[in-house]
Scaffold this motif. Structure first.
Motif, short mmCIF file in Angstrom:
data_model
loop_
_atom_site.label_atom_id
_atom_site.label_comp_id
_atom_site.label_asym_id
_atom_site.label_seq_id
_atom_site.Cartn_x
_atom_site.Cartn_y
_atom_site.Cartn_z
N LYS A 189 35.30 52.09 44.44
CA LYS A 189 36.22 51.40 45.34
C LYS A 189 36.05 51.91 46.77
N SER A 233 39.33 47.73 50.31
CA SER A 233 39.80 46.64 49.46
C SER A 233 38.67 46.02 48.64
N ASP A 279 39.69 37.35 37.42
CA ASP A 279 38.88 36.81 38.52
C ASP A 279 37.69 36.06 37.93
N PRO A 331 37.68 41.48 45.36
CA PRO A 331 38.54 40.78 44.39
C PRO A 331 39.30 39.63 45.02
N SER A 344 44.19 39.36 40.94
CA SER A 344 44.78 40.65 40.63
C SER A 344 44.95 40.78 39.12
N GLY A 345 44.60 41.95 38.59
CA GLY A 345 44.71 42.19 37.16
C GLY A 345 43.44 42.80 36.62
N LYS A 346 43.22 42.67 35.33
CA LYS A 346 42.04 43.23 34.68
C LYS A 346 40.87 42.25 34.80
N ASP A 381 40.72 47.29 36.90
CA ASP A 381 42.08 46.83 37.19
C ASP A 381 42.16 46.69 38.71
N VAL A 382 42.12 45.45 39.22
CA VAL A 382 41.95 45.22 40.65
C VAL A 382 43.17 44.53 41.25
N THR A 383 43.22 44.58 42.58
CA THR A 383 44.23 43.87 43.36
C THR A 383 43.50 42.97 44.35
N ALA A 384 43.93 41.72 44.46
CA ALA A 384 43.27 40.78 45.37
C ALA A 384 43.26 41.32 46.79
N GLY A 435 45.26 38.57 51.95
CA GLY A 435 46.62 38.04 51.79
C GLY A 435 46.89 36.99 52.83
#
Length: 230
Positions: free
Chosen positions: A57, A60, A96, A128, A131-133, A165-168, A171
Motif C-alpha cells: 500500500k 490510496s 472491485d 481501488p 471498498s471491501g474484500k 481489504d481495500v477502501t475506494a 471520493g
C-alpha cells in the motif's frame, strides 16, 4: 498464586492479545499453480507456473508485483538480451471489478533456443474503485519477442493469488439538485452578476441621455428665472 501475580498475568495476556489484533494482516496471499495455454508463432504450447502476487500500500493505491516461478513458453531461436518484453493482466474480483495491467523489464541475459522463457517480475499500480474484500487472480500473459506476440491464457480457472481489504480511493465532491455551492446569497436567491454587452451599453447611454436632458431642463429653468428677475 498471589493477587498481584494473577493481575500481572492477566494484564500481560490482554496486552499480548491486543498486539496480535493490531498486527493482524490485512491481506491473504498464496502461491497458485496456473496452467497457461500459449498461442505462439510456431503453434500451441502449454506450461504450468506457480504464480505469486503481492501488493504494497502506498497512500490510496497499491504497488502490485506478479512473480512467475517457472517459465511458461520457449523460443525456437535464441533471444538476445533485451529481445523479450513481458506484460500481463491481473483480474479483480469481489468488491472491485476490472483488471490491473502489469509489465516487466526486458530480459537482461540471452535466452537459449528451446529453453523455458523465465518471466521477470511484473509490476503495476492498483487504485481501488470499490471498498471491501478484493481478489487478485492471474490473467492473460503477453510475451513480445523479435516482432512476434505470444498470448498465454489460464486454462485451469486458477484461484486468487491474493485477497486485499481495500477502501475506494478519492471520493470527490457531489452536487444536489443540479446546483453548486457558489453563486448564491444567504437567502437562497442567486447573486446578481454584472452584465456586459450591447444591451447594457444601450441602457447606459439611455441613462446618460436622461441625465443630459435633466441638466438641460435645469438650465432652461435657471435661464427663465433669471430672465424674469431682469
Amino acid at each position: 498464586m498471589s493477587y498481584r501475580k494473577r493481575t500481572a498475568l492477566a494484564l500481560a495476556t490482554a496486552v499480548a492479545g491486543s498486539v496480535v489484533l493490531i498486527t493482524a494482516p490485512a491481506a491473504q496471499a498464496s502461491v497458485v499453480d496456473v496452467n497457461y495455454d500459449c498461442k505462439t508463432p510456431i503453434g500451441a504450447k502449454s506450461a504450468v507456473s506457480p504464480i505469486d502476487i503481492k501488493a504494497v500500500k502506498t497512500g490510496s493505491s497499491y504497488q502490485v508485483t506478479m512473480t512467475f516461478q517457472k517459465g511458461v513458453s520457449s523460443s525456437p531461436v535464441a533471444l538476445g538480451a533485451g529481445a523479450m518484453n513481458p506484460s500481463a493482466l491481473i483480474d479483480l474480483g469481489g468488491a472491485d471489478k476490472g483488471t490491473i495491467a502489469v509489465k516487466g523489464p526486458a530480459n537482461t541475459a540471452e535466452i537459449p533456443a528451446n529453453s523455458p522463457i523465465k518471466i521477470s517480475d511484473l509490476s503495476g499500480t492498483y487504485v481501488p474503485k470499490g471498498s471491501g474484500k478484493v481478489t487478485l487472480t492471474a490473467g492473460v500473459l503477453t510475451i513480445k519477442a523479435l516482432g512476434t506476440v505470444t498470448t498465454c491464457t489460464a486454462s485451469n480457472s486458477p484461484r486468487p493469488s491474493l485477497e486485499l481489504d481495500v477502501t475506494a480511493a478519492g471520493g470527490g465532491g457531489t452536487t444536489s439538485g443540479g446546483s453548486t455551492s457558489g453563486g448564491s446569497t444567504s437567502g437562497g436567491a442567486p447573486a446578481a452578476l454584472p452584465k456586459t454587452g450591447p444591451l447594457d451599453s444601450a441602457v447606459a447611454l439611455g441613462t446618460l441621455g436622461a441625465t443630459v436632458v435633466l441638466v438641460g431642463a435645469a438650465g432652461v429653468l435657471w435661464l427663465t428665472r433669471r430672465g424674469r428677475r431682469a
